[in-house]
Design a protein around this motif. Structure first.
Motif, PDB file in Angstrom:
ATOM      1  N   LYS A  65      21.248  -1.812  -9.670  1.00  0.00           N
ATOM      2  CA  LYS A  65      19.953  -1.231  -9.297  1.00  0.00           C
ATOM      3  C   LYS A  65      19.783  -1.206  -7.783  1.00  0.00           C
ATOM      4  O   LYS A  65      19.420  -0.177  -7.192  1.00  0.00           O
ATOM      5  N   LEU A  66      20.038  -2.328  -7.134  1.00  0.00           N
ATOM      6  CA  LEU A  66      19.884  -2.386  -5.684  1.00  0.00           C
ATOM      7  C   LEU A  66      20.924  -1.520  -4.976  1.00  0.00           C
ATOM      8  O   LEU A  66      20.639  -0.922  -3.939  1.00  0.00           O
ATOM      9  N   LEU A  71      21.455   3.381  -1.720  1.00  0.00           N
ATOM     10  CA  LEU A  71      22.005   4.721  -1.485  1.00  0.00           C
ATOM     11  C   LEU A  71      20.916   5.789  -1.448  1.00  0.00           C
ATOM     12  O   LEU A  71      21.215   6.964  -1.232  1.00  0.00           O
ATOM     13  N   GLY A  72      19.669   5.390  -1.695  1.00  0.00           N
ATOM     14  CA  GLY A  72      18.568   6.338  -1.662  1.00  0.00           C
ATOM     15  C   GLY A  72      18.248   6.972  -2.992  1.00  0.00           C
ATOM     16  O   GLY A  72      17.465   7.935  -3.048  1.00  0.00           O
ATOM     17  N   VAL A  73      18.803   6.457  -4.080  1.00  0.00           N
ATOM     18  CA  VAL A  73      18.518   6.994  -5.407  1.00  0.00           C
ATOM     19  C   VAL A  73      17.135   6.547  -5.850  1.00  0.00           C
ATOM     20  O   VAL A  73      16.769   5.375  -5.713  1.00  0.00           O
ATOM     21  N   GLY A  74      16.341   7.495  -6.402  1.00  0.00           N
ATOM     22  CA  GLY A  74      14.996   7.156  -6.841  1.00  0.00           C
ATOM     23  C   GLY A  74      14.429   8.196  -7.783  1.00  0.00           C
ATOM     24  O   GLY A  74      15.180   9.022  -8.346  1.00  0.00           O
ATOM     25  N   THR A  89      24.083  -0.914 -17.411  1.00  0.00           N
ATOM     26  CA  THR A  89      24.453   0.192 -16.531  1.00  0.00           C
ATOM     27  C   THR A  89      23.347   1.227 -16.495  1.00  0.00           C
ATOM     28  O   THR A  89      22.944   1.718 -15.430  1.00  0.00           O
ATOM     29  N   VAL A  90      22.836   1.572 -17.669  1.00  0.00           N
ATOM     30  CA  VAL A  90      21.833   2.621 -17.787  1.00  0.00           C
ATOM     31  C   VAL A  90      20.445   2.071 -17.480  1.00  0.00           C
ATOM     32  O   VAL A  90      19.601   2.769 -16.899  1.00  0.00           O
ATOM     33  N   LEU A 211      16.553  -5.346   0.401  1.00  0.00           N
ATOM     34  CA  LEU A 211      16.136  -5.144  -0.989  1.00  0.00           C
ATOM     35  C   LEU A 211      16.207  -6.421  -1.809  1.00  0.00           C
ATOM     36  O   LEU A 211      15.381  -6.647  -2.688  1.00  0.00           O
ATOM     37  N   ARG A 212      17.189  -7.269  -1.554  1.00  0.00           N
ATOM     38  CA  ARG A 212      17.318  -8.497  -2.361  1.00  0.00           C
ATOM     39  C   ARG A 212      16.307  -9.560  -1.957  1.00  0.00           C
ATOM     40  O   ARG A 212      16.136 -10.572  -2.624  1.00  0.00           O
TER      41      ARG A 212
END
Length: 374
Positions: A65-66, A71-74, A89-90, A211-212
């Motif tokens: 997730k992090l 990577l900028g995924v949202g 994973t999903v 993020l962590r």
């Protein structure tokens, strides 16, 4: 006594003094959170993979997730992956607000069918998430070409592939980011939960560290970006430092067990019979799990219980068929290879300290069951 697919107690007996010393090292250090053990493990784990950075996190799901968030995924993005994987994973993709998009796997090795990825790419696609499954790597060259052509990022799911290699490259060093789980069953397993994300991208690593830790940077009170509480525990980090030095020996032990299974069961393989795992071209398999295949899988597992053998299935329910992901719109029949495998695959006991007499017990029992089908 029942035989299971995994048991940590033989390893603990062998490594007990070092593991307890690891705990004492942390307790005596005066620093219990994000101390020297986490820092040292991160440096050593990055060096093992030939990358610049590693960030320790609390579990493999958050590593994924992090990694995606860094990577900028949202929300509004799509991430292409497979359904023949562990649900985390999903879950991790969904947790970013992005939409998982599935492609099928290959019948011969159960890995992502990279030939299907191009057709799954849309204007919303942000990342590719190959899963290095069961101990060997996805063919990364086609994915790298697609990523370059379409401006995509690649996150490798390495939860099951510590130490595996593809054409000489170690799993985790072939994409932009890689996520690892250190759940106790893994090739490199902690004595509790743990995870890590590796990269050579300085900006991505800086994002990961924020993020962590709530989105904070250096000082506890200043949040730079929305984040999480996802730190790797200092005790688990110190245990992992010790075990990382033995990772290659763990892999060698797993390969020895795999060779023994192959030699003892190979004559039972063939069309309609038992299918044994083998490395895909260019792969050095680490056999996180020893997944075999047979059309009468359920009957085999049930009959082996009478021998005191309890086996696992990885995985009996494809993620796209789970009710929790029904909103994605994949019905039964959408991924035919994945769905067929779900009814045929199962795992034999596999860990580097698996005693030979237990291996023999499994081999003899499985041979007897399979020969009764003839």
């Amino acid at each position: 006594m029942t035989t299971y697919v995994w048991d940590y107690l033989p390893e603990y007996e062998k490594e007990r003094d070092d593991l307890l010393n690891a705990v004492d090292t942390v307790f005596s250090s005066g620093r219990l959170v994000l101390g020297e053990s986490v820092r040292g493990f991160e440096e050593e784990f990055a060096a093992y993979h030939g990358v610049r950075y590693a960030t320790g996190v609390d579990n493999g799901t958050n590593a994924l997730k992090l990694g995606l968030e860094a990577l900028g995924v949202g929300p509004g993005d799509e991430v292409i992956t497979v359904s023949n994987t562990a649900a985390p994973t999903v879950v991790a993709i969904s947790g970013t607000g992005a939409t998982p998009v599935f492609v099928d796997v290959r019948d011969e090795d159960f890995l992502m069918d990279t030939a299907q990825v191009a057709a799954a790419i849309t204007p919303r696609t942000k990342a590719l998430l190959p899963v290095h499954l069961y101990g060997q790597c996805v063919d990364m060259a086609p994915l790298r070409r697609l990523a370059e052509e379409h401006g995509l990022r690649i996150l490798e799911d390495c939860a099951q592939a510590h130490g595996a290699r593809h054409h000489g490259q170690v799993a985790g060093a072939m994409g932009d980011v890689a996520a690892f789980s250190f759940y106790p069953t893994k090739v490199l397993g902690a004595y509790g939960d743990g995870g890590a994300v590796i990269t050579s991208d300085e900006t991505v690593d800086a994002n990961l560290r924020r993020l962590r830790y709530y989105g904070m940077e250096k000082t506890y009170y200043v949040v730079r970006m929305p984040g999480h509480n996802a730190r790797l525990d200092e005790v688990q980090a110190e245990i992992l430092r010790r075990k990382l030095r033995r990772l290659d020996s763990y892999v060698a032990g797993r390969r020895a067990v795999a060779r023994r299974y192959a030699e003892a069961l190979g004559d039972l393989s063939g069309p309609g019979g038992l299918r044994l795992p083998s490395p895909a071209p260019g792969n050095d398999h680490v056999y996180y799990v020893y997944v075999v295949r047979h059309p009468r899988r359920d009957e085999i597992i049930e009959r082996l219980k009478s021998y005191g053998i309890s086996l696992n299935i990885s995985y009996p329910w494809p993620v796209h068929t789970m009710t929790g992901f029904a909103h994605l719109g994949y019905g039964v029949g959408a991924l035919p290879v994945t769905e067929k495998l779900a009814g045929e695959i199962f795992s034999l006991p596999m860990y580097p300290t698996l005693p030979e007499d237990v291996q023999d017990k499994v081999i003899v029992a499985l041979r007897e069951v399979l020969e009764s089908f003839r």
